[in-house]
Design a protein around this motif. Structure first.
Motif, PDB file in Angstrom:
ATOM      1  N   GLY A  28     -43.733   5.613  -4.960  1.00 24.08           N
ATOM      2  CA  GLY A  28     -43.137   4.212  -5.456  1.00 24.08           C
ATOM      3  C   GLY A  28     -43.073   3.531  -3.875  1.00 24.08           C
ATOM      4  N   TYR A  29     -42.575   4.229  -2.952  1.00 26.38           N
ATOM      5  CA  TYR A  29     -42.480   3.474  -1.394  1.00 26.38           C
ATOM      6  C   TYR A  29     -43.727   2.769  -1.049  1.00 26.38           C
ATOM      7  N   ALA A  30     -45.020   3.381  -1.420  1.00 24.41           N
ATOM      8  CA  ALA A  30     -46.273   2.903  -0.925  1.00 24.41           C
ATOM      9  C   ALA A  30     -46.397   1.649  -1.737  1.00 24.41           C
ATOM     10  N   GLY A  31     -45.985   1.342  -2.798  1.00 24.88           N
ATOM     11  CA  GLY A  31     -45.948   0.227  -3.612  1.00 24.88           C
ATOM     12  C   GLY A  31     -46.989   0.053  -4.735  1.00 24.88           C
ATOM     13  N   ARG A  74     -47.663   6.558  10.884  1.00 23.25           N
ATOM     14  CA  ARG A  74     -47.434   6.306  12.321  1.00 23.25           C
ATOM     15  C   ARG A  74     -47.839   7.280  12.978  1.00 23.25           C
ATOM     16  N   ARG A  75     -48.456   8.483  12.645  1.00 26.98           N
ATOM     17  CA  ARG A  75     -48.848   9.532  13.481  1.00 26.98           C
ATOM     18  C   ARG A  75     -50.621   9.930  13.118  1.00 26.98           C
ATOM     19  N   VAL A  76     -50.881   8.910  12.218  1.00 23.34           N
ATOM     20  CA  VAL A  76     -52.423   8.959  11.888  1.00 23.34           C
ATOM     21  C   VAL A  76     -53.219   8.503  13.264  1.00 23.34           C
ATOM     22  N   ALA A 101     -35.536  12.119  16.152  1.00 24.42           N
ATOM     23  CA  ALA A 101     -35.922  10.913  16.594  1.00 24.42           C
ATOM     24  C   ALA A 101     -36.000   9.749  15.459  1.00 24.42           C
ATOM     25  N   GLU A 102     -36.260  10.351  14.305  1.00 24.83           N
ATOM     26  CA  GLU A 102     -36.451   9.574  13.037  1.00 24.83           C
ATOM     27  C   GLU A 102     -34.866   9.234  12.576  1.00 24.83           C
ATOM     28  N   LEU A 115     -42.525   7.977   3.488  1.00 25.63           N
ATOM     29  CA  LEU A 115     -41.398   7.552   4.441  1.00 25.63           C
ATOM     30  C   LEU A 115     -41.124   6.127   4.451  1.00 25.63           C
ATOM     31  N   ASN A 116     -41.916   5.494   3.432  1.00 23.99           N
ATOM     32  CA  ASN A 116     -41.851   4.231   3.705  1.00 23.99           C
ATOM     33  C   ASN A 116     -41.919   3.266   5.112  1.00 23.99           C
ATOM     34  N   GLU A 117     -42.719   3.792   5.519  1.00 22.61           N
ATOM     35  CA  GLU A 117     -43.116   3.365   7.006  1.00 22.61           C
ATOM     36  C   GLU A 117     -44.129   2.208   6.944  1.00 22.61           C
ATOM     37  N   PRO A 118     -43.901   0.995   7.724  1.00 20.19           N
ATOM     38  CA  PRO A 118     -44.655  -0.164   7.496  1.00 20.19           C
ATOM     39  C   PRO A 118     -46.025   0.152   7.748  1.00 20.19           C
TER      40      PRO A 118
END
Ligand code: GCB
Length: 579
Positions: free
Chosen positions: A436-439, A362-364, A154-155, A401-404
């Motif tokens: 890093g992806y979390a900024g 996305r799943r929290v 799916a991802e 996962l760099n999810e917005p």
């Protein structure tokens, strides 16, 4: 919960040994009544503590992810008569349901932490059968999310498929990886003790026991009395504060007195008196700034997997001393209490991490937060009296996962989680390890006392380019300094295959790993806001199968069997101040 101990009031039997295991790939055990135990022909022998994976690789269970039923029989001795008898399990990976003589007795709480169950079948002078259904799968919405083929598809992340399927970079060993005990304690005895000790010699003890119980606390010849549920405070004059240079420990006796003032129960805990606080960009231990030098580790070893390995613990603390490290993060889950006994006694500073790896927003759900809070509470309950524990880490690399959704949804989540942890233990700083992806303005930084970052410049980014890697590191250190807090590099490093060499900067060589670590260390040391760093990793460790890994993650400065790579000698020189 009180750790098993033996004295005039308390006793235990250690159930370590060879148990039997029956795998349940179709999840039929519960319906088919496997809880009563199985005939030997259906089972394999398995050592407890120990993971099933490598022990039973030849039988086909190396990569097994699912339920398995472990069983043993134990004779409950006459001396347990009239006492409260419980079964205690120091951890079950990742969850367990326990049955005694076929009857459900209870289940585990947060993973990697102890739990106890009781049963009317646990009575003295008989042999009982203990059966534990252990499952090493993780739920999709847990604080450490699970994953399956469906999600990979799916991802659109088929290249990220691991076998067994995990979202993290270490092996999902299954089994009873720490000791299991049968304990006997007084009926109406002491159920929990919360201890906090500060460098001025002040000790506060809050004891959980039946309401109205009369409590006496003694340490170093000082005594104080009070009641269950209320803080009992005493002061030790001329206390020797605990520190890495002088890890002075004190035995605290906690007694419950009966109506006649006679001792009816007694437990002992070992603690140390010290203060930790954050001041500007500094971390202070007993008022003095500390620089953290050390490693992220794993509980991992050949054959036993994550099973408690006492010889390896002795060796590892010897190596930490040899290399001049002063600290460790229990990446990425609470370690055994035996590990913390060593840390307390050897003066090793510990960042104690809860099991929350790569939390995926996305799943929290609300349930994720409730479980995460429960895991933090259980960790603080277990380890709150430990002088070695200088900080709690509430997560590793959420949002990787760099999810917005991470940026839009995680702020309120962290606020609740951090505030809750701070209320449970106001005496220790809180942190989390940022990816890093979390900024650089990760929403968790707003709540944390120490800003911790994991950075793999020179490896996943700018591979083979150490100078560029250091520039990137410096830019991130400068950027996170604006949070006005101490900055800590919780992970950095490079894979090195022991015996691989090169005269030019080449990934996977011992020279490249050593040079990258040296260059990073110089940058950390000179940065005014940085309180140190932890090399990833202390030793090579097994991961799930993936084309990025050669059986092991090779970022250890020691091999999996604890032989030094070149980086180990380099760190020793840096940390011990040799030329
Ligand atoms: C990370 C993770 C750690 C991995 C490491 C690596 O950021 O926190 O669990 O093992 O990177 O080697 O990729």
């Amino acid at each position: 919960m009180i750790r098993p101990q033996r004295n005039s009031f308390r006793d235990f039997i250690d159930l370590s040994g060879i148990w039997r295991i029956r795998f349940d790939p179709d999840d039929v055990g519960e319906a088919e009544g496997w809880c009563a135990g199985s005939i030997p022909a259906d089972t394999h022998p398995i050592a407890v503590p120990g993971s099933w994976n490598e022990q039973l690789a030849e039988a086909g269970f190396m990569d097994y992810l699912g339920a398995a039923w472990l069983q043993t029989d134990v004779f409950v001795p006459p001396s347990f008569e009239g006492r409260r008898i419980r079964l205690r399990c120091d951890s079950a990976d990742f969850a367990a349901r326990v049955f005694v003589d076929g009857e459900f007795a209870g289940e585990s709480g947060p993973a990697f932490l102890p739990f106890e169950v009781e049963s009317e079948r646990l009575v003295a002078c008989r042999t009982v059968r203990i059966v534990a259904r252990v499952d090493n799968r993780l739920a999709l919405e847990g604080p450490t999310p699970g994953v399956g083929m469906e999600q990979y598809v799916a991802e659109g992340r088929l290249r990220d498929e691991y076998r067994p399927a995990v979202r993290f970079d270490f092996f999902p060993y299954g089994g009873l990886n720490r000791p299991v005990w049968l304990t006997a304690t007084p009926v109406g005895g002491i159920e929990a003790v919360k201890l906090r000790a500060s460098a001025d010699g002040r000790l506060t003890a809050t004891v959980e026991a039946p309401a109205g119980s009369h409590i006496r606390i003694s340490v170093a010849g000082q005594e104080a009395e009070g009641f269950a549920g209320e803080p009992v405070i005493l002061r030790v004059p001329d206390v020797r504060p605990w520190s890495p240079a002088d890890p002075a420990l004190y035995d605290v006796a906690v007694e419950r007195l009966d109506a006649l003032g006679v001792v009816a129960d007694r437990v002992e805990l070992r603690t140390g008196f010290r203060d930790v606080e954050v001041c500007g960009h500094e971390l202070l231990l007993n008022g003095q700034p500390v620089t953290l030098k050390g490693f992220g580790k794993h509980e991992d070893g050949p054959i036993r997997g994550r099973g408690l390995d006492l010889p390896q613990l002795v060796k590892d603390f010897g190596l930490l001393d040899w290399i001049g490290a002063n600290s460790v993060r229990t990446s990425h889950y609470p370690y055994s209490e035996a590990f913390l006994d060593f840390a307390d006694a050897r003066g090793v500073l510990v960042i104690d991490e809860v099991f929350s790896v790569n939390l995926d927003f996305r799943r929290v759900t609300d349930a994720t937060l409730v479980q995460h809070q429960a895991a933090v509470r259980a960790l603080i309950d277990r380890d709150g009296h430990r002088p070695s524990v200088i900080a709690w880490s509430l997560a590793n690399e959420p949002g990787y996962l760099n999810e917005p959704e991470y940026r839009s949804r995680s702020g309120p989540y962290w606020k609740v989680l951090f505030e809750d942890a701070r209320a449970l233990d106001p005496t220790r700083p809180l942190t989390h390890a940022n990816v890093g992806y979390a900024g650089l303005d990760d929403p968790a930084f707003d709540q944390a006392d120490v800003v911790s970052i994991n950075r793999y410049f020179g490896w996943y980014q700018a591979p083979g380019q150490i100078e560029r890697a250091v520039e990137l590191l410096r830019a991130d250190l400068d950027a996170v300094t604006r949070h006005g807090k101490p900055v800590f590099v919780a992970e950095f490093g490079a894979d090195a295959l022991a015996g691989q060499h090169s005269t030019s900067p080449q990934l996977f060589t011992e020279e490249y790993q050593a040079d990258l670590i040296t260059a990073f260390w110089a940058e950390l040391e000179r940065h005014p806001a940085c309180i140190g760093g932890h090399v990833w990793n202390f030793a090579d460790f097994r991961t799930a199968q993936h084309f990025r890994r050669v059986v092991l993650n090779l970022k250890g400065v020691f091999t999996r069997d604890r032989q030094p790579k070149r980086a180990a000698f380099v760190l020793r020189d840096l940390w011990k101040g040799r030329p």
